[in-house]
Write an enzyme that holds these catalytic residues in place. Sequence first.
Site, PDB file in Angstrom:
ATOM      1  N   GLY A 229     -27.811 -46.301  62.623  1.00  0.00           N
ATOM      2  CA  GLY A 229     -28.441 -47.461  62.189  1.00  0.00           C
ATOM      3  C   GLY A 229     -28.453 -47.273  60.627  1.00  0.00           C
ATOM      4  O   GLY A 229     -29.167 -46.489  60.046  1.00  0.00           O
TER       5      GLY A 229
ATOM      6  N   GLY B 294     -33.976 -50.318  64.440  1.00  0.00           N
ATOM      7  CA  GLY B 294     -35.089 -51.470  64.469  1.00  0.00           C
ATOM      8  C   GLY B 294     -36.236 -51.172  65.061  1.00  0.00           C
ATOM      9  O   GLY B 294     -36.497 -49.841  65.750  1.00  0.00           O
TER      10      GLY B 294
ATOM     11  N   HIS C 125     -39.142 -53.995  25.022  1.00  0.00           N
ATOM     12  CA  HIS C 125     -37.714 -53.289  25.101  1.00  0.00           C
ATOM     13  C   HIS C 125     -38.443 -51.875  24.691  1.00  0.00           C
ATOM     14  O   HIS C 125     -39.246 -51.663  23.741  1.00  0.00           O
ATOM     15  CB  HIS C 125     -37.084 -53.775  23.903  1.00  0.00           C
ATOM     16  CG  HIS C 125     -36.085 -52.760  23.318  1.00  0.00           C
ATOM     17  ND1 HIS C 125     -34.760 -52.680  24.147  1.00  0.00           N
ATOM     18  CD2 HIS C 125     -35.605 -52.070  22.631  1.00  0.00           C
ATOM     19  CE1 HIS C 125     -34.086 -51.929  23.728  1.00  0.00           C
ATOM     20  NE2 HIS C 125     -34.552 -51.194  22.705  1.00  0.00           N
TER      21      HIS C 125
END
Length: 466
Positions: free
Chosen positions: A180, A271, A444
């Site tokens: 998976g 899952g 920044h």
Amino acid sequence: MKYDVTVIGSGPGGYIAAIRCAQLGMKAAIIEKYNTLGGTCLNVGCIPSKALLDSSEHYHNAAHTFGDHGIELKDLKVNLKQMIDRKASVVSQVTGGVDFLMKKNKIDVYHGMGSFIDKNTIKVTDSEGKETQVETDKVIIATGSKPASLPFIEIDKKRVITSTEALELKEVPKHMIVIGGGVIGMELGSVYGRLGAEVSVVEFMDDIIPSMDKTMGRELKKSLKKLGFNFYLGHKVTEVKSTTKTVTVKAENKKGELVELKGDYCLVSIGRRPYTDGLGLENVGIKTDDRGRIEVDGHLKTSVDNIYAIGDVIKGAMLAHKAEEEGVFVAEVIDGQKPHINYNLIPGVVYTWPEVSAVGYTEEQLKESGRAYKSGSFPYRALGRAQASMDVSGLVKVLADKETDEILGVHMIGARTADMISEAVVAMEFRASAEDIARMSHAHPTYTEAFKEACLAATDNRALNV
Ligand SMILES: Cc1cc2nc3c(=O)[nH]c(=O)nc-3n(C[C@H](O)[C@H](O)[C@H](O)COP(=O)(O)OP(=O)(O)OC[C@H]3O[C@@H](n4cnc5c(N)ncnc54)[C@H](O)[C@@H]3O)c2cc1C
């Protein structure tokens, strides 16, 4: 004791629902079959997996990038027991935190298996078999999910394991075969890959993390290959056999060619299935759909008037924050309010390195729906921040409506995108255009500049630093 609301299951859906009910003045109880509160997420899911992901990432950096940073280490080695012990202490801290929250909000906690006798009575059977009956006006089912498997795979919990056992291994696997290629497999595969295991992923679909935008799967695959992952995509597993020390996995590709993989551990991560075993749904007439999920209406109410269900046990993304939103939602519905959840804006994150994070529509979904869109991307390698910290793998991709410029989907892979995706959620909740974000100042140097630049690229192909 008679309650206004009783919640069955103490995961992120259940305990949050109980707190919100208490905040709204309801007398609430919560029933949990295990000794600790917090459900899958806190005990064997989100939190312990992130604890091990962080520890293994530190080790990996120490082994592979510290030298470039001018940090020299001798005799570096993995102490897996200490890593697992640290994880356990994190789990006990966070589950203890839920105990505290229950007390603070005067929520009565019952430990034991909750089972409906009728729509207003729940029997709680504790680990010693002692039974208590709880009378209640409303019920919220939040019983979550369990790992799924395939009928021909025997999970022996020693060699063939689920995510739960993968969080408790006593040794670093030599070769872990992961069945998976979804989120849990890639995260736990990364933990052991970073600690030195060879990792082979067998996935039925042609991509890993297949529900996400295809660009993300492609980029993540490149990074994981650098970590030493082998991928067998488009392969269907046909057989899993284990001995006391080895595992053999057979798989077949679309041309019918067979591969046989030999390893020492096989992680089955195909899952999860909704969990309603022993809940006595038949005693109240609540039905589940063909995938075992409790059916609910738009108010998350089941077919029985006073019973609601939330989280992994109903339809939708199996994510802790989705369960939490539903916990708050349902408490407010019971209180007579009119809450709302925008399911399209529930973000999804894969905590690999680089992290993958997304919100809104994928490019594939937009194509399929026929909606006219434009796309802008910005690579991490063009960011000063990424250069400074040597985390240059990744990109941000923004999808916006072709006419209105409204952001429709944001897909990020790179350092710290799990935290960055919140900006995209806020932008989309307020229906921002790509240009709105492009005109806002971003500090920044930060990774967030990649989102701004991708928005500039989506607005009018005018990214500045590339
Ligand atoms: C390895 C792993 C990693 C994950 N990582 C993430 C992540 O990073 N981010 C994220 O958003 N999600 C993650 N998830 C998913 C997340 O854990 C779930 O989506 C979330 O826990 C669902 O919450 P829930 O409240 O619906 O149910 P759960 O958390 O499953 O809780 C349900 C609880 O109900 C109890 N229960 C069940 N039946 C009864 C009964 N009859 N009586 C009493 N108690 C009962 C169970 O014991 C359990 O404690 C991960 C899952 C796994 C397995």
